[in-house]
Design an enzyme around this catalytic site. Structure first.
Site, PDB file in Angstrom:
ATOM      1  CB  CYS A  89       4.989  15.711 -39.448  1.00 34.47           C
ATOM      2  SG  CYS A  89       3.433  16.598 -39.389  1.00 34.47           S
ATOM      3  CG  HIS A 145       8.676  18.178 -40.942  1.00 31.18           C
ATOM      4  ND1 HIS A 145       7.490  17.950 -40.277  1.00 31.18           N
ATOM      5  CD2 HIS A 145       9.536  18.678 -40.006  1.00 31.18           C
ATOM      6  CE1 HIS A 145       7.604  18.295 -39.006  1.00 31.18           C
ATOM      7  NE2 HIS A 145       8.848  18.748 -38.818  1.00 31.18           N
TER       8      HIS A 145
END
Length: 462
Positions: A89, A145
């Site tokens: 990610c 994130h």
């Protein structure tokens, strides 16, 4: 396993494509004054990012999962069938937002954990920064994130006019909580004004779609729009309203069945978003990019067939991603593009499309690919790939493989012994990249990050 070697593999792919296409630095466009006079000529740019989406989980790749919206959008645009991302990610998201390889930002590690005092370096302007500079309205909905331990790392301080979503690595789809390292669950849902407490029970795929539609409906159409919708779907936990899972009772594996329902919910959400763009009268002047952040998580119900491996690996299943470009402003429709394109390339490509300037950025690693995307496609030019330390313990005596991924997408026929010269050449690429890589920034988890110290909500602590 040395992390810098695996993470450099995908770097080589984009570096080679950079030899085919013009460098990003040559694509800097007109000044902001000219941009303000040409708003109607510049497209709205919508970037939809799926999370952990498997290569074989979209209908046009032969999936058992129904994705009519994504299939139709892709068939009306350009399918990117030689498209690469990073295997996890944060590395992919950092490259998307900065246009720079993670070896140049210190993020060549696993991911940014919520308890870590770390983030995308502030000396790298984000795509949103450059879009805003070019006169675009900039909005983000969904998963960030990219670090939040200080206020300046939050999305609304990184170029976005507004934000709604969660700032950590994952959340419960209904309760919008994330787990602290002691096992306790704390709220991770906020906008630029603070924590959001009143959405418990609202499934995140629906919630994020609705918030994105709210952005569209409130948008002043005289100004170009940049919207980044980063779905949580289809990352674990495997959670979905029953009506979506009910479509897949024929799937015996419970994880796969839940995952399939989650994909269908996301497909519906993208359909609702595109309909809202049409209702607002924006679609004809819109470019929409759909991409995954990495390959599907095999233990989370995903399927990357025929590619080998999945999320967290350097096999094709971890880094060869699903992507397409569509929208009313995409002239080339109904085509399949097999040129090498990397997630890092979106920064110069989309900023260039917005007639923005790349001045003030650190040296970019991405390449402006718009000519490649909008021209008649040709066959891919570089079918060979090298994999270095693809998975720990794959073989105790071997850490380099060479595959012809066009002829052998399952990566089972190692050619390294037959083509030692090619192996040396490709390892030379890795060695040269490593010479100008910065040290990885991977600080220890900080107990001061505990949300219990801040009212039970995840957020900055320094």
């Amino acid at each position: 396993m040395k992390l810098w070697l695996p993470l450099l593999f995908a770097v080589w792919l984009s570096a080679v494509s950079g030899n085919i296409n013009r460098r990003a630095s040559s694509s800097s466009s007109s000044s902001n004054n000219n941009n303000n006079n040409n708003n109607q000529k510049r497209p709205n740019i919508i970037f939809v990012l799926a999370d952990d989406y498997g290569f074989n989980d979209i209908g046009y790749h032969g999936s058992q999962i129904s994705t009519p919206t994504l299939d139709k959008l892709a068939s009306d645009g350009v399918k990117l069938e030689n498209y690469y991302v990073q295997p996890l990610c944060s590395p992919t998201r950092s490259q998307l937002m900065s246009g720079r390889y993670q070896i140049h930002t210190g993020l060549q590690h696993v991911v940014i954990w919520p308890e870590q005092p770390n983030g995308l370096p502030l000396d790298s302007p984000t795509m949103a920064d450059k879009m805003k500079e070019a006169g675009y309205a900039t909005h983000m909905v969904g998963k960030w994130h990219l670090g939040f331990y200080k206020d300046e790392y939050l999305p609304w301080n990184r170029g976005f006019d507004s934000y709604f979503g969660y700032i950590g690595d994952r959340e419960d789809y209904f309760n919008h909580t994330n787990t602290y390292m002691d096992g306790e669950e704390y709220l991770d849902l906020r906008d630029q004004n603070g924590p959001v407490y009143n959405e418990t029970g609202h499934y995140s795929t629906h919630l994020f779609t609705e918030k994105a539609i709210d952005v569209l409906q409130a948008h002043d159409s005289s100004k170009p729009l940049f919207l980044y919708l980063a779905y949580q779907s289809v990352h674990t936990p495997l959670q979905v309203p029953e009506k979506y899972e009910r479509q897949y009772t024929h799937i015996q594996d419970s994880k796969r069945r839940s995952y399939a329902g989650m994909v269908s919910a996301m497909d519906e959400g993208v359909g609702n978003l595109t309909q809202a763009l049409k209702d607002k009268g924006l679609w004809d002047n819109t470019v929409l990019v759909f991409s995954t952040d990495n390959g599907g998580a095999r233990r989370g119900g995903a399927n990357n067939f025929p590619l080998r491996g999945g999320k967290s690996t350097l096999w094709e299943g971890g880094i060869h991603g699903v992507a397409f470009v569509t929208g009313g402003s995409v002239a080339l429709k109904g085509t399949v593009n097999r040129e090498l394109i990397h997630v890092t390339d979106w920064f110069p490509t989309l900023v260039g499309l917005a007639q923005g300037s790349l001045n003030g950025t650190k040296p970019l690693d991405g390449v402006d690919q718009w000519d490649t995307i909008s021209s008649t496609p040709t066959c891919c030019k570089f079918p060979l790939c090298i994999v270095v330390s693809a998975e720990p313990n794959t073989s105790p005596d071997k850490n380099v493989w060479l595959f012809n991924i066009t002829a052998d997408p399952t990566e089972h026929h190692d050619l390294s012994d037959q083509m030692p010269g090619t192996v040396r050449t490709l390892l030379g690429y890795l060695q040269r990249f490593n010479q100008h890589a910065v040290p990885a920034v991977y600080p220890p988890l900080d107990k001061n990050s505990n949300p219990a110290l801040r009212g039970g909500v995840w957020g900055p602590w320094q």
